[in-house]
Enzyme design. Structure first.
Site, short mmCIF file in Angstrom:
data_model
loop_
_atom_site.label_atom_id
_atom_site.label_comp_id
_atom_site.label_asym_id
_atom_site.label_seq_id
_atom_site.Cartn_x
_atom_site.Cartn_y
_atom_site.Cartn_z
N ASP A 1 0.89 -1.16 0.00
CA ASP A 1 0.00 0.00 0.00
C ASP A 1 0.93 1.22 0.00
OD1 ASP A 1 -2.06 1.79 0.05
OD2 ASP A 1 -3.13 0.86 1.69
C1 BGC Z 1 -4.90 3.47 0.08
C2 BGC Z 1 -5.04 2.53 -1.10
C3 BGC Z 1 -4.82 3.30 -2.37
C4 BGC Z 1 -3.45 3.94 -2.33
C5 BGC Z 1 -3.12 4.72 -3.58
C6 BGC Z 1 -3.59 4.25 0.04
O1 BGC Z 1 -3.56 5.25 1.01
O2 BGC Z 1 -4.97 2.73 1.27
O3 BGC Z 1 -6.30 1.94 -1.10
O4 BGC Z 1 -4.97 2.46 -3.48
O5 BGC Z 1 -3.40 4.82 -1.23
O6 BGC Z 1 -3.86 5.88 -3.64
#
Ligand code: BGC
Length: 880
Positions: free
Chosen positions: A283
């Protein structure tokens, strides 16, 4: 190839006769043909594209230098992977998802502070789930992929399949359900849809990421049974059935280590048990120890951390602490993903489609699809005296700012910039034959009751035949990055509903929210329509439903409790910054409420609307249940068929979602305290005209009768009698049949079947006692992995909030950052709160990542030593 040639010929033919046809209809027909074709081939697309790969991945990998290999394992920037020119390795673009395309300007943030390109905004996952419609969800996946292709996006970051452990989680609107079976049944078609055009899906957030508070540092402590039956089940099923090209590890820890460094999760479960071959990506900003995560198969670090980790990894290769064969495996997986999804940019179907349709026409098709999803996802929760559908001659008062400023999606990284947005007020005004009046009812920026707005609302309600109140959760109530305090609506929404229902007996409440809310006024209103976060076309879908142009068929994929205090998991949510104990074990959502009720003589009053509930304008009667066997030997017969009839006995056509629950049967309640009362194992959605009757057939396999045996560490069948329950909801069971199920290969061990040794624990749970941490650890078996408790000392995982409480330097730093956020986010309330919470919950190591290595780990470690009052050591360390 065949379809490509036909389509090209068709294309020439069309050009000749273009003017003879109505442009719109023609392109729509072609759209349908292409979609149908792609659907036929889609089930094998991913597998085939991997097999067909003309690029020799092994060869490219062996031509890369160690430095190049390492560099490939981290992003190029916020959204793209690196490209290596000399070997023609393409850079691919990953972007959020999942209920639309959120393609941001490169190098901008990943949490939606900055604008993204206009795209279709579909209803969020809560509403997608309420449709229980697999083929419709597949269609959404396909359209998302086509939109990705026209924007040169290779991987869509979604779907998110975390279980709604507590209705308080701020990100529940992005997730499907509290039930793992339903979650996987809906995630599979979505991924198949996305990948059918060669775009990669990225299944997220793996795993046990069920709260936003402390999400970057919290350690989720879960027993093995709950882990496998509730939290990993949907990942397991979805991965096996749909082969997502990538998978995102979550921010949190699980049973003692970060999910990105959790050997059981990554090695044993994912790569060995599931044979997962796709790319595992972090993530955004989740990396803690890059060497250990790469050793465990976390292939790609996102976003780019500059060269922060490259030297660490190189060092680890030299010292032998990074296994070179693991590095090679990761590189090959990244190369495969890059080449596979890069090919999607030249997907012939998409090229033809793009050629034949203008952007405008594509948008129309997508807007229509968003409307269809919203139509099927709207849930009629209550409809006293059949007040709905609305009579077109009635004078309606519409109250609530959401009628003009709709709440159609939640905040955070999934926030789409819709190319168009409908409003209920304008749609109603255009189509309704009689009077429509409007009042604001409440302020959008405050929860406080504004008496002048209430009076205005009362005035128009007095003479109206019926009043539609648009209520729900404003931006500041639900978003990625923070959780909800309780399930209440803003005070001014509740007050408005109470006041208006005193003066008009025909109040219809429309809710716009991504997860359950309390409804203290439920007894004084005639109807409640759950319209969820319904995307850009939600208003027309809602109006169609209100006037009876469509018949509501959605059913909630989650329980609406009376309030959050009644919810078991919510008692242990979100807990401290170190750990959250999943003390409720497997008893999440209806599994808890139904068990509780089965142990009491009367129905408890904990549930406002049960899992699977949703009304219709027609009536369905159920009859003639048939089970294929009386006694089902799971060893010799792989599946068992269940059939039953449903008849539409009402006056209008309608669609019914029937649900099959499996319930282990025992006359002795003590024997099965640890077993859920019933579990969803099948469902079917059918359309019926008045008087029409259809037979529904559902097949149950071994997994419908399996549970995760903690003693054996595997799923197995519990031999015994089972009730097969057919319901219109989890609490509206219409038919039942009984079957004896046994697995001839495994001996029944009564001790395992009825694990009375833990009955003391379940007795406490169902006597609604607060379980202590001590008791929870007694309940967990002895071999449970050791967990770490934050010492009073700071570490790389201390959050900026913790640091700012102890250090003036961090206090000032936070102050400056907050001012910056205010100036960027301006009036965007939810994004502002989210960004602030994101920063406060961020571990200090995140500064090194986010600054792309500009601030080195050495500086971070120096600061930590300094704050831990090891000042002399800190100075020595800095000059080493
Ligand atoms: C979120 C993800 C997301 C990623 C990219 C993270 O903070 O938890 O779900 O895909 O950011 O934006």
């Amino acid at each position: 190839m065949r379809i490509f040639i036909i389509a090209l010929l068709l294309n020439f033919k069309i050009s000749d006769e273009y003017n003879l046809f109505h442009k719109k209809h023609l392109s729509q027909i072609i759209h349908l043909v292409l979609i149908r074709h792609s659907r036929r081939v889609m089930d094998n697309t991913f597998e085939n594209s991997l097999l067909d790969l003309s690029v020799d991945i092994d060869n490219i990998c062996s031509s890369l230098t160690i430095e190049e290999k390492i560099s490939l394992c981290s992003g190029h920037d916020v959204w793209r992977t690196k490209h290596i020119k000399r070997l023609n390795v393409p850079s691919i673009h990953l972007t959020d998802g999942p209920h639309g395309l959120r393609k941001q300007i490169l190098e901008s943030d990943n949490i939606g502070l900055y604008d993204s390109i206009p795209a279709t905004c579909y209803p969020t996952a809560s509403m997608l789930a309420a449709t229980w419609n697999k083929s419709l969800i597949k269609e959404v996946g396909e359209e998302l992929a086509l939109e990705c292709i026209s924007e040169n996006v290779n991987v869509l970051l979604g779907p998110g399949i975390n279980i709604k452990r507590s209705p308080l989680c701020g990100r529940n609107f992005e997730y499907f359900s509290e039930d793992p079976y339903l979650t996987s049944e809906l995630a599979i078609p979505m991924i198949m849809g996305i990948q059918s055009h060669g775009v990669g899906a990225c299944l997220k957030h793996f795993a046990v990421n069920n709260q936003e508070k402390f999400r970057m540092t919290i350690d989720a402590i879960v027993d093995e049974q709950a882990l496998h039956e509730i939290y990993l089940y949907a990942f397991e099923k979805t991965i096996k059935a749909s082969h997502p090209m990538s998978l995102m590890v979550s921010y949190n820890k699980l049973n003692g280590s970060y999910t990105s460094e959790n050997s059981y999760l990554l090695k044993t479960f994912l790569r060995e048990n599931l044979n997962y071959e796709g790319v595992v990506v972090t993530d955004w900003g989740a990396t803690s120890d890059r060497v250990s995560s790469l050793n465990l198969g976390v292939d790609l670090e996102m976003p780019s951390s500059g060269k922060l980790h490259d030297s660490l990894l190189l060092d680890a290769v030299r010292k032998g602490t990074l296994d070179i064969s693991e590095l090679d495996k990761s590189v090959k997986r990244i190369l495969k993903l890059a080449f596979n999804t890069y090919k999607s940019n030249i997907n012939p179907l998409a090229i033809i489609k793009n050629k034949l349709m203008t952007k405008n026409q594509q948008n129309k098709i997508r807007h229509r699809l968003a409307r269809k999803v919203a139509s099927e996802g709207i849930v009629l929760l209550k409809n006293s005296n059949n007040i709905l559908p609305i009579d077109s001659r009635k004078h309606i008062a519409i109250i609530g700012q959401f009628a003009k400023h709709p709440k159609y999606q939640g905040g955070g990284s999934s926030k789409i910039n819709p190319f168009k947005i409908e409003t209920l007020y304008h749609i109603a005004k255009k189509s309704h034959k009689s009077d429509i009046t409007y009042a604001k009812g409440y302020s959008l920026n405050s929860d406080k009751v504004d008496i002048s707005l209430i009076n205005e609302a009362k005035e128009i309600s007095q003479n109206a035949d019926l009043v539609i109140i648009m209520a729900g959760l404003p931006d500041a109530y639900e978003s990625e990055g923070f959780d909800r305090k309780d399930l209440k609506l803003p005070a001014n929404h509740d007050f408005l509903i109470n006041e208006i229902s005193k003066i008009n007996s025909n109040v219809i409440v429309i809710l716009s929210n991504g997860s359950p809310v309390e409804m203290p006024w439920i007894g004084s209103v005639k109807a409640v329509v759950e319209s969820y976060l319904s995307g850009q076309a939600g208003a027309s879908a809602l109006w169609d439903c209100l006037i009876g142009k469509t018949n509501p068929s959605g059913k909630i994929a989650e329980t609406f409790p009376i309030d959050s205090n009644k919810d078991l998991a919510s008692k242990y949510f979100p807990m401290g910054s170190d750990m959250v104990d999943y003390r409720e074990s497997i008893f999440v959502g209806y599994r808890y409420y139904d068990k509780l009720d089965s142990l009491k003589s009367n129905f408890s009053e904990n549930v406002l609307f049960p899992f699977g509930h949703g009304l219709s304008y027609t009536v369905f009667s159920y009859s003639s249940i048939m089970l294929q066997y009386k006694s089902f030997n799971i060893d010799s017969s792989k599946t068992m068929n269940v059939s039953f009839d449903i008849k539409n006995t009402g006056k209008v056509a309608g669609t019914e979602i029937s649900q099959v629950y499996v319930s282990y049967f025992s006359s002795n309640k003590e024997d099965c305290l640890s077993i859920p009362q019933k579990e969803l194992k099948g469902f079917e959605k059918i359309h019926l005209f008045p008087n029409e009757k259809k037979t529904v057939k559902i097949t149950l396999d071994k997994s419908a009768f399996s549970f995760f045996d903690r003693n054996e560490g595997r799923f197995r069948v519990r031999n015994g009698s089972y009730n097969i329950l057919i319901g219109a909801s989890s609490r509206d069971i219409r038919l039942s049949g009984q079957v004896f199920v046994y697995d001839a290969t495994s001996e029944e061990t009564p001790k395992d079947t009825h694990p009375n040794d833990t009955n003391w624990y379940y007795n406490s749970l169902f006597n609604e006692k607060y379980i202590s941490r001590e008791d929870f650890y007694k309940f967990l078996n002895k071999d449970f992995p050791k967990f770490t408790i934050h010492s009073s000392k700071f570490s790389r995982n201390s959050t900026l909030e913790e640091l700012s409480h102890k250090s003036i330097l961090f206090k000032i730093l936070m102050f400056v950052i907050m001012i910056k956020i205010n100036s960027i986010a301006k009036n965007n309330t939810s994004q502002k709160i989210m960004m602030k919470k994101f920063i406060l919950d961020m571990p200090i190591r995140g500064i090194a990542l986010m600054s792309k290595g500009l601030i080195k780990y050495k500086v971070i470690d120096f600061l930590i030593m300094w704050l831990n009052k090891n000042r002399w050591q800190a100075i020595k360390f800095l000059f080493k």
